[in-house]
Design an enzyme around this catalytic site. Sequence first.
Site, PDB file in Angstrom:
ATOM      1  N   ARG A  46       0.833  -1.198   0.000  1.00  0.00           N
ATOM      2  CA  ARG A  46       0.000   0.000   0.000  1.00  0.00           C
ATOM      3  C   ARG A  46       0.867   1.248   0.000  1.00  0.00           C
ATOM      4  O   ARG A  46       1.999   1.233   0.466  1.00  0.00           O
ATOM      5  CB  ARG A  46      -0.918   0.041   1.221  1.00  0.00           C
ATOM      6  CG  ARG A  46      -1.958  -1.068   1.285  1.00  0.00           C
ATOM      7  CD  ARG A  46      -2.824  -0.927   2.522  1.00  0.00           C
ATOM      8  NE  ARG A  46      -3.770  -2.013   2.677  1.00  0.00           N
ATOM      9  CZ  ARG A  46      -4.603  -2.140   3.694  1.00  0.00           C
ATOM     10  NH1 ARG A  46      -4.607  -1.239   4.663  1.00  0.00           N
ATOM     11  NH2 ARG A  46      -5.438  -3.159   3.757  1.00  0.00           N
ATOM     12  N   SER A 156      -7.934  -1.192   0.730  1.00  0.00           N
ATOM     13  CA  SER A 156      -8.950  -1.428   1.754  1.00  0.00           C
ATOM     14  C   SER A 156      -9.608  -0.113   2.174  1.00  0.00           C
ATOM     15  O   SER A 156     -10.114   0.624   1.348  1.00  0.00           O
ATOM     16  CB  SER A 156      -8.342  -2.172   2.948  1.00  0.00           C
ATOM     17  OG  SER A 156      -9.324  -2.558   3.878  1.00  0.00           O
ATOM     18  N   ASP A 324     -16.197  -1.408   3.849  1.00  0.00           N
ATOM     19  CA  ASP A 324     -15.085  -0.582   3.402  1.00  0.00           C
ATOM     20  C   ASP A 324     -14.961  -0.684   1.881  1.00  0.00           C
ATOM     21  O   ASP A 324     -15.810  -1.283   1.215  1.00  0.00           O
ATOM     22  CB  ASP A 324     -13.796  -0.975   4.111  1.00  0.00           C
ATOM     23  CG  ASP A 324     -13.379  -2.411   3.819  1.00  0.00           C
ATOM     24  OD1 ASP A 324     -14.248  -3.203   3.401  1.00  0.00           O
ATOM     25  OD2 ASP A 324     -12.196  -2.747   4.006  1.00  0.00           O
ATOM     26  N   GLU A 411     -11.445 -11.282  13.229  1.00  0.00           N
ATOM     27  CA  GLU A 411     -10.423 -10.438  13.829  1.00  0.00           C
ATOM     28  C   GLU A 411     -11.026  -9.113  14.266  1.00  0.00           C
ATOM     29  O   GLU A 411     -12.063  -8.680  13.754  1.00  0.00           O
ATOM     30  CB  GLU A 411      -9.252 -10.214  12.870  1.00  0.00           C
ATOM     31  CG  GLU A 411      -9.623  -9.712  11.497  1.00  0.00           C
ATOM     32  CD  GLU A 411      -8.433  -9.660  10.557  1.00  0.00           C
ATOM     33  OE1 GLU A 411      -7.365 -10.184  10.924  1.00  0.00           O
ATOM     34  OE2 GLU A 411      -8.559  -9.085   9.471  1.00  0.00           O
TER      35      GLU A 411
END
Length: 565
Positions: A46, A156, A324, A411
């Site tokens: 990223r 993301s 998202d 998570e």
Amino acid sequence: MDARAGTPAQPSDLIDVDQVVGAYYDLSPDPDDPGQQVAFGTSGHRGSSLDHAFNEAHIVAITAAIVEYRRGQGTDGPLFIGRDTHALSRPAWQTALEVLAAADVDVMVDARDSWTPTPAVSQSILLHNQTRFAEGTPGLAAPGAGLADGIVVTPSHNPPRDGGFKYNPPHGGPADSAATGWIADRANEILRTGVGQVKRVPLDTALGSDRTHRHDFLSSYVDDLGGVLDLEIIRASGVRIGADPLGGASVEYWGEIADRYGLDLTVVNPRVDPRWAFMTLDWDGKIRMDCSSPYAMASLVQRMTGGVDGSTGQAPFDIASGNDADSDRHGIVTADGLMNPNHFLAVAIEYLYGGNRPSWPTGAAIGKTLVSSALIDRVAGGLDRRLLEVPVGFKWFVPGLLSGEIGFGGEESAGASFLRKDGRVWSTDKDGILLALLASEVTATTGRTPSEHHASQVERYGESWYARVDAAATREQKARLGALSPSDVTSTTLAGQEITAKLTEAPGNGAKIGGLKVTTADAWFAARPSGTEDVYKIYAESFVSAEHLTEVQEAAKALVDDALA
């Protein structure tokens, strides 16, 4: 906390899309600058084109490295590729196609030339590979079996200026550190020797190649949802659903789900804008599509808690959700507000394992990351189910989901997936659409919202206070933190309670956690070095009080500082 957190974005907060895309092509990274090299975190490479961290050279190098890696692994089937709605995603997708076509890779692109959620890529890979896996060893096959893999172009929930690029091997989930480490090292070698040596073809040639195929990701995913969720009971109950894609890749999927299954579902905001001008600002004043943040989700929360006109006090939907940008995360909103991600995970687990998936394997464990709430531990105990606690990263759930050893993996950052109703694997990557729809199934089946179920869990297991904070650390200190052993912690108490465990390996699989976790009877903390900033992250939870949580956080900083010294 920024003073404007939770307020609508202003023109000064928006990116110049032409500038961001122009920088992708015009700027070149310095291969000797660590900040401009290829670096795979838990969710791929990223960065921003404006920072020389996500540019055309990076994508050429990463794609070329993936081509070499998949050949070395004997992966000779098609590569499924999807992208989200970030401004840099389409340019990176195009660059990748030019390299893949030149390398004679069979590529599956979206038939609609549109956006593709991460879970849809995972699901398509698994459907292609399900008859090709070696018997008894899901996720493995001999070279020549025609196994597929994939790429998702997404950062993301990161801000609009960022781009992201991640690789999913034939098991359909996030690549492990061995794979990403090899790919990153090879990509950086290519950056140093010059990306001009990598073969490419023009985009039109790539799209017209007989090795480039159109794949209907949307129909494949939506038509298959009935195998993992009880959509009929949602339809029959008339549960009113509000789905906010937050301008992300799920925008077209939600409408199709509503039509296909006859649900009372409204796409709250169907707008797609690479500037995300319609967003409310996150905690730090940035635009971020974090569906677990009350600030980024402020408009949907207000709509649910204040009524349509802000005065009736009646929520317009029974359940609402956000995703998202690549739709691998979920945010659940009820009339009580935005749920803490940990709380919904605990509710989802209790619902799924509490008799609503009778065909799941009898011994299917509950998977959680070690920084997720201990409420999940208590719920697992109440269900008399085995808990599998793993390091941070969804990749650790992949083998268990494939084999059925894990029925649910989740998570703390609002990412999860679970098995089909018949106990077979659904996806091995996080699926925000799936979890959002599960909230509606819970409501339809039980007549109570997930937040009401959480209130019941609090009565039985106690209320907890959970937070993450950052503490300053040098690169050397972060390296030492990642290499700590339990004996480095000399203290016997934490915030007034006896320490019951000092962990540097995850109890579920024995894997190194890259940090430290310390537990007591009513509290715990975990400290992990940041991969991108000069800080370490402290996750902590107390079942005593908010004040005790603060004590735990302060004690954690002192304990880690002592250990590092």
